[in-house]
Enzyme design. Structure first.
Site, short mmCIF file in Angstrom:
data_model
loop_
_atom_site.label_atom_id
_atom_site.label_comp_id
_atom_site.label_asym_id
_atom_site.label_seq_id
_atom_site.Cartn_x
_atom_site.Cartn_y
_atom_site.Cartn_z
N ASN A 199 -10.32 -3.57 -6.77
CA ASN A 199 -9.56 -2.58 -7.54
C ASN A 199 -10.20 -2.26 -8.89
O ASN A 199 -9.85 -1.24 -9.52
CB ASN A 199 -8.12 -3.03 -7.76
CG ASN A 199 -7.26 -2.92 -6.52
OD1 ASN A 199 -6.23 -3.58 -6.40
ND2 ASN A 199 -7.65 -2.09 -5.56
N ASP A 215 0.83 -1.20 0.00
CA ASP A 215 0.00 0.00 0.00
C ASP A 215 0.86 1.25 0.00
O ASP A 215 1.90 1.29 0.65
CB ASP A 215 -0.90 -0.02 1.24
CG ASP A 215 -2.04 0.98 1.14
OD1 ASP A 215 -2.36 1.39 0.02
OD2 ASP A 215 -2.59 1.35 2.19
#
EC number: 2.5.1.-
Length: 213
Positions: free
Chosen positions: A50, A2
């Site tokens: 996503n 991340d």
């Protein structure tokens, strides 16, 4: 993994540059895992959520995936690395699926494993495994585990999340039941051997009791 977007924003760069830097961090971390003698490294590369991102960013990620496979596959083979995909990777474009399946075939005899989560979501994985276990009449923890994407991988020991966020984001929920967790402030593009080594040293200091006392 991340922090690619925030890494780029801090430098006034396009998000695509953050993802590119994140790809470089993948290479460094895979090399570091070999140096540290890790049996298996799992990377969360593209979640089932996503797909909600902007079309341009998804396209950038897909192109990065294509280039990464083309650039690194020979090195994976030469270094005895077995590629394992967890998730429904066949939802990607046909050329990507072809590249991934070629990589899976060429690396199948590797002694160490790099597992990459692609179009992966842990809740979906558990539901799928439970459905398959039910078809066999074996809805037990053992029956479900046999149908997880990770069934042929060693148990999860340490889960690391970068960028300072403290949540699992639908990643390896079942497998994390007794895993040690480490949340690091470093953004993923800045991750490498130093950070992985520090994480392993922190893991070594922890006492694992598995609920026994």
């Amino acid at each position: 993994m991340d922090g690619n977007g925030r890494w780029a924003k801090k430098r006034a760069l396009p998000r695509a540059m953050g993802h590119k830097a994140g790809g470089d961090a993948v290479k460094r971390t895979v090399e570091a895992a070999k140096t540290l003698g890790l049996e298996c490294l799992t990377l969360y590369a593209f979640s089932s959520e996503n797909w909600k991102r902007e079309e341009g960013e998804i396209s950038d990620l897909m192109n990065l995936m294509r280039r990464f496979i083309e650039r690194e596959l020979d090195a994976f083979v030469a270094n005895g690395l077995r590629l394992k995909i967890i998730g429904d990777y066949k939802a990607f474009a046909p050329d990507i699926v072809e590249k991934l399946e070629d990589a899976l075939d060429r690396t199948k005899n590797g002694e160490r494993t790099l597992a990459v989560a692609l179009n992966y979501g842990a809740q979906q994985e558990i539901a799928r495994a439970a459905r398959l276990a039910a078809e066999e009449g074996d809805i037990t923890p053992e029956g479900i585990e046999r149908h997880l994407y990770t069934a042929d991988l060693p148990p999860l020991d340490l889960l690391i999340r970068t960028s300072g966020e403290v949540r699992l984001s639908n990643f390896l929920l079942w497998q994390s039941a007794y895993a040690e967790m480490l949340f690091m402030d470093v953004l993923w593009p800045d991750f490498g051997e130093e950070q992985l080594r520090a994480a392993c040293e922190e893991f070594a200091r922890r006492e694992r009791r598995y609920g026994g006392r």
